[in-house]
Motif scaffolding. Structure first.
Motif, PDB file in Angstrom:
ATOM      1  N   SER A 196       0.806  -1.225   0.000  1.00 26.53           N
ATOM      2  CA  SER A 196       0.000   0.000   0.000  1.00 26.53           C
ATOM      3  C   SER A 196       0.836   1.270   0.000  1.00 26.53           C
ATOM      4  O   SER A 196       0.279   2.375   0.031  1.00 26.53           O
ATOM      5  CB  SER A 196      -0.929   0.001   1.213  1.00 26.53           C
ATOM      6  N   ASP A 197       2.159   1.151  -0.034  1.00 24.96           N
ATOM      7  CA  ASP A 197       3.049   2.316  -0.020  1.00 24.96           C
ATOM      8  C   ASP A 197       2.801   3.165  -1.270  1.00 24.96           C
ATOM      9  O   ASP A 197       2.995   2.698  -2.392  1.00 24.96           O
ATOM     10  CB  ASP A 197       4.497   1.832   0.007  1.00 24.96           C
ATOM     11  N   PRO A 198       2.404   4.437  -1.118  1.00 23.76           N
ATOM     12  CA  PRO A 198       2.115   5.274  -2.294  1.00 23.76           C
ATOM     13  C   PRO A 198       3.310   5.483  -3.208  1.00 23.76           C
ATOM     14  O   PRO A 198       3.135   5.903  -4.356  1.00 23.76           O
ATOM     15  CB  PRO A 198       1.672   6.613  -1.673  1.00 23.76           C
ATOM     16  N   ASN A 199       4.530   5.183  -2.719  1.00 26.83           N
ATOM     17  CA  ASN A 199       5.710   5.317  -3.569  1.00 26.83           C
ATOM     18  C   ASN A 199       5.900   4.120  -4.501  1.00 26.83           C
ATOM     19  O   ASN A 199       6.743   4.172  -5.399  1.00 26.83           O
ATOM     20  CB  ASN A 199       6.966   5.470  -2.697  1.00 26.83           C
ATOM     21  N   PHE A 203       1.513   2.567  -8.431  1.00 24.48           N
ATOM     22  CA  PHE A 203       0.690   3.775  -8.389  1.00 24.48           C
ATOM     23  C   PHE A 203       1.217   4.883  -9.296  1.00 24.48           C
ATOM     24  O   PHE A 203       0.683   5.993  -9.266  1.00 24.48           O
ATOM     25  CB  PHE A 203       0.617   4.302  -6.949  1.00 24.48           C
ATOM     26  N   SER A 254      -6.532  10.206  -3.954  1.00 20.16           N
ATOM     27  CA  SER A 254      -6.663   9.099  -3.005  1.00 20.16           C
ATOM     28  C   SER A 254      -7.020   9.562  -1.606  1.00 20.16           C
ATOM     29  O   SER A 254      -7.614   8.792  -0.829  1.00 20.16           O
ATOM     30  CB  SER A 254      -5.359   8.300  -2.969  1.00 20.16           C
ATOM     31  N   ASP A 255      -6.668  10.778  -1.243  1.00 20.77           N
ATOM     32  CA  ASP A 255      -6.975  11.288   0.098  1.00 20.77           C
ATOM     33  C   ASP A 255      -8.331  11.986   0.155  1.00 20.77           C
ATOM     34  O   ASP A 255      -8.688  12.554   1.192  1.00 20.77           O
ATOM     35  CB  ASP A 255      -5.881  12.253   0.557  1.00 20.77           C
ATOM     36  N   THR A 331      -7.655   4.306  -5.580  1.00 19.30           N
ATOM     37  CA  THR A 331      -6.481   3.571  -5.123  1.00 19.30           C
ATOM     38  C   THR A 331      -5.359   3.665  -6.144  1.00 19.30           C
ATOM     39  O   THR A 331      -4.187   3.524  -5.780  1.00 19.30           O
ATOM     40  CB  THR A 331      -6.806   2.084  -4.890  1.00 19.30           C
ATOM     41  N   ARG A 336      -4.015   0.907  -1.005  1.00 16.25           N
ATOM     42  CA  ARG A 336      -3.237   2.150  -0.898  1.00 16.25           C
ATOM     43  C   ARG A 336      -3.442   2.815   0.448  1.00 16.25           C
ATOM     44  O   ARG A 336      -4.554   2.830   0.996  1.00 16.25           O
ATOM     45  CB  ARG A 336      -3.652   3.114  -2.012  1.00 16.25           C
ATOM     46  N   THR A 338      -3.971   6.000   2.694  1.00 13.94           N
ATOM     47  CA  THR A 338      -4.565   7.326   2.539  1.00 13.94           C
ATOM     48  C   THR A 338      -4.646   7.975   3.913  1.00 13.94           C
ATOM     49  O   THR A 338      -4.391   7.330   4.938  1.00 13.94           O
ATOM     50  CB  THR A 338      -5.985   7.252   1.936  1.00 13.94           C
TER      51      THR A 338
END
Length: 851
Positions: A196-199, A203, A254-255, A331, A336, A338
């Motif tokens: 789930s790391d946004p980096n 993504f 995503s947020d 996502t 992901r 958030t």
């Protein structure tokens, strides 16, 4: 009341998934037809575990239609990559047997002459549900098969009542090419252990991303321009049904949480009746109650507008429908992080299913209200039209048959009544003739849409725009147009209605010549003909002055930019040359004239040095990270689809090491170009000095100037003294208003300059977004296009920027060695519908070497 059928359904949703889910996570618990496989049974995995490709989505939708008596499917368009776009039509078996009768009766509500006598009490409402116009907004695509399965296979009184009273049309993927591209990206970067790391690379789709179609266009801006096959087919299909509700399913940051319309009340287009906004709010209460049951955060009436009619949620509003935008936090992958915690892809799909079903519930409960609204809308439009102080719009270009065809095609696609002229008329110094001009009566059901297409707009209730602030089509096409004030004059002018305009037929007007052939540069497709001839090996010249010469026994006037093919200069025989010229005329839909002499009665003679030799453009376009994909896609589309000219696209950093000598034109769209190193800059400089032409748009010119390749003095927007205090709550409004929001400005063009060839009027409407401006070059001959004094023609501009562009350069030419840098301060190819300035770009490609 909302919630009549789905209380148990939503109660089951009050949990967050951490593992594989079953069908009841997404859909109300009910019995299903065992003969119709669920999406999970068809796929071999549950929705949400992987991103569904368009190939599988299309197969499943066809399977639904094959297995269910409630469903039929038809293809309404094909993408550039030849993927089909489908409508899956679901209703009761009885309605399916009478579907054509239902459709025709429904369309009658849009005809004020007959709609008053129609009883809607037993008439089904029509709901059209559009999923995923942006390829990387996958929760919508993956929700479509679940909704289809529920409606086609579900059993129970509630579903029967829905299908007895509604015709539901599911468009499972509005952008198949983008969907396929993005599903492939996230699926091949998915791990067994979800990260789930946004980096994570999952993504971060590579340039240009998967939001867009094949040519990198945002299809959710194309409902009004209809320049792409997906949109063209969609609008044709829309007018086949005229739905009461049209949903438009999207994703955003995503947020975020979830947005549904109505949007900001002050940012609704004034041509949309208040009644439409009121009904949108009434429908919204069904979504509100559905989400409140599961504790899903959402908002409405903030952030988004309903101003531009070229979007899927706003186009319906100008057609008596209720357009609804849904925005689900994305996502952009499978799981992901958030600010609200971990979000799973299945959860985003579930929310799209929820609002799909709450929309259906609203349509069921509001059925008669929605049907009556459709009828009222068109009756009211006729009343508003009767209150106007003029009778019609008249338009047309006397020289450019290609542009005329495209504008006619747009109007007819939108079901706007357009009529041929029966005679000539002069209005305000312009002459309109049959065959090159047409009339659009004000008194017609599509009055509101015609008005937004033809009228300028300079007054706005709000200063924030989610998209553009104006789109006046005659200005976009640079065609003369006016109003017809007198009903008597209109009646004398108005001929048969134009139903299905045909592209112009090209001909060689006369017999084979042993001397030369000429064609004017006025027509939109003249560049297509020129490239065709050059690519076949013919030598071509361009007239740098006007002249009058005899052709077929008649004296004919030719202007700047006329193309000449001299027969005896060719390697081909006269017969072969004639056949190629004839093929070019037919291919491009233009008229080519044979001439038997070099003698001109007036102006330049064919054998003089006033005819310059032309070189076939060999085009390289720099793309990739740091460049503007939209502008690049627009240039690519114009060259490829309209002119049939190849363009080599390379990542900008390739210029650091590649051989540039096989190209004579390099196109640079807006961008930072930070990937070009010192070696690349030196190579580019040598290439220009050796005779190459750089055509640069927008901020690419800042890069050229910063590295001293072009001498450009930019003009900063005027400073405005800031007040000492403003409410913090007004910050977004205050800052957002300081812009030029997609507006139309008047420019002055030098029609004797090679970059101005093909234009007759020295005033040219130009589309501008942003505040980039440049002072004119020191040479008076290097500014072929300049913004006029008091240049704003239509659209919103912050009051302190109102005169920012006045008298600035729209195009500058910087000679460098034997080459040139042609700088467009703003993009001439905006969204493929700004036909009026496309020729400026074409001229830079064909004539840049003769400046």
């Amino acid at each position: 009341m909302p919630g009549k059928y789905f209380t148990l359904f939503f109660f089951l949703f009050v949990f967050k998934i951490n593992a594989q889910v079953d069908i009841n996570y997404f859909l109300p618990e009910t019995n299903y037809d065992a003969g119709i496989p669920s999406p999970g049974e068809f796929l071999g995995y549950q929705i949400g575990e992987w991103h569904m490709s368009h190939t599988l989505l299309a197969q499943y939708m066809n399977l639904i239609a094959e297995r269910s008596d409630r469903a039929i499917i038809y293809e309404y368009a094909r993408t550039y990559q030849h993927r089909p776009l489908y409508h899956l039509v679901i209703t009761s078996e009885e309605n399916q047997r009478n579907l054509e009768e239902i459709r025709r009766s429904h369309l009658a509500l849009t005809d004020p002459e007959i709609s008053g006598n129609i009883d809607v009490s037993g008439m089904p409402a029509i709901v059209m549900m559009g999923y995923g116009v942006h390829g990387n907004e996958q929760s919508s695509h993956n929700a479509a098969p679940l909704v289809a399965y529920y409606l086609a296979a579900g059993r129970g009184e509630e579903i029967d009542e829905m299908l007895d009273n509604l015709v539901i049309i599911i468009d499972p993927s509005l952008n198949p090419d983008g969907q396929e591209r993005f599903a492939g990206w996230v699926n091949r970067n998915k791990s067994r252990t979800l990260n789930s790391d946004p980096n994570n690379i999952e993504f971060h789709d590579v340039w240009p991303g998967s939001r867009t179609n094949h040519y990198w266009f945002d299809l959710n801006r194309d409902w009004l321009p209809v320049q792409h096959p997906e949109s063209y087919g969609r609008i044709k299909a829309y007018h086949t049904w005229m739905p009461n509700i049209n949903t438009d399913h999207h994703e955003f940051g995503s947020d975020a949480t979830f947005f549904f319309q109505p949007g900001v009340p002050e940012r609704v287009n004034p041509l949309t009746p208040q009644r439409t906004d009121d009904l949108t709010l009434e429908v919204a209460m069904y979504h509100s109650e559905a989400f409140d049951r599961i504790g899903q955060l959402y908002y409405l009436q903030q952030g988004f507008d309903d101003f531009y009619y070229g979007k899927g949620s706003t186009y319906p509003d100008i057609h008596g429908s209720i357009g609804i935008l849904f925005e689900q936090a994305s996502t952009r992958g499978h799981r992901r992080e958030t600010i609200h915690g971990i979000m799973d892809f299945a959860e985003t799909v579930r929310n799209q299913v929820i609002v799909s079903l709450s929309t259906i519930e609203a349509a069921l409960n509001m059925r008669e209200t929605l049907l009556n609204h459709l009828r009222w809308f068109y009756n009211n439009a006729m009343e508003d039209a009767a209150a106007e102080n003029f009778q019609a719009w008249i338009f047309g270009d006397p020289y450019d048959h290609g542009k005329n065809f495209h504008l006619l095609d747009i109007l007819c696609t939108h079901n706007i009544q357009v009529h041929e002229l029966t005679g000539s008329v002069s209005l305000n110094g312009a002459t309109y003739n049959p065959g090159t001009a047409w009339v659009v009566p004000v008194s017609q059901p599509q009055y509101r849409l015609a008005s937004t297409i033809f009228e300028k707009v300079l007054e706005f209730e709000d200063s924030l725009f989610y998209d553009v602030s104006t789109w006046t089509k005659p200005l976009a096409f640079n065609v003369q147009y006016d109003r017809v004030s007198s009903s008597r004059q209109l009646n004398s002018l108005m001929g048969p209605r134009v139903e299905d305009p045909e592209p112009p037929a090209g001909i060689v007007e006369g017999t084979m010549s042993n001397n030369a052939y000429l064609f004017r540069w006025d027509d939109y497709y003249a560049p297509k003909a020129l490239y065709f001839l050059q690519n076949k090996g013919l030598r071509t010249k361009v007239a740098t002055g006007p002249f009058t010469i005899s052709s077929n026994g008649q004296r004919m006037e030719f202007s700047y930019g006329t193309i000449m093919i001299h027969v005896n200069s060719q390697d081909q025989s006269p017969d072969e040359t004639y056949e190629l010229v004839k093929s070019a005329a037919e291919y491009a839909g233009i008229t080519i004239y044979p001439v038997g002499t070099s003698f001109s009665h007036e102006g330049i003679h064919l054998g003089s040095g006033s005819f310059s030799n032309l070189t076939k453009p060999e085009i390289l376009m720099l793309i990739g990270p740091g460049t503007n994909s939209r502008e690049a896609g627009e240039a690519w589309h114009l060259l490829d689809q309209r002119y049939h000219m190849p363009v080599t696209k390379v990542d900008a950093d390739r210029i650091n090491s590649m051989d540039l000598n096989r190209y004579n034109v390099i196109v640079m769209t807006s961008g930072g170009y930070n990937t070009i190193n010192e070696a690349g800059r030196a190579s580019l400089d040598r290439w220009i000095r050796s005779g190459g032409t750089v055509v640069a748009f927008g901020t690419a010119n800042r890069w050229l100037s910063r590295h001293e390749l072009a001498d450009i003095e930019f003009i900063s927007p005027p400073n405005q003294e800031e007040p000492d205090f403003l409410p913090y709550s007004s910050r977004s409004q205050y800052q957002g208003a300081r812009r030029i929001s997609g507006s139309i400005f008047e420019t002055r063009i030098d029609i004797s300059h090679p970059l101005g060839y093909g234009y007759r009027n020295e005033r040219l409407p130009y589309y501008v977004t942003g505040t980039l401006a440049a002072r004119p070059a020191s040479s008076p001959f290097a500014n072929p296009l300049m913004f006029a004094e008091n240049a704003l023609m239509s659209g919103y501009v912050w009051e302190h920027y109102l005169n920012h562009l006045d008298n600035s350069a729209a195009i500058l030419v910087n000679p460098r060695g034997r080459g040139n840098i042609i700088s467009f301060t703003h993009n001439p190819n905006f969204r493929a519908f700004w036909f009026g300035t496309n020729k400026l770009f074409a001229n830079s490609l064909f004539f840049g070497r003769i400046l």
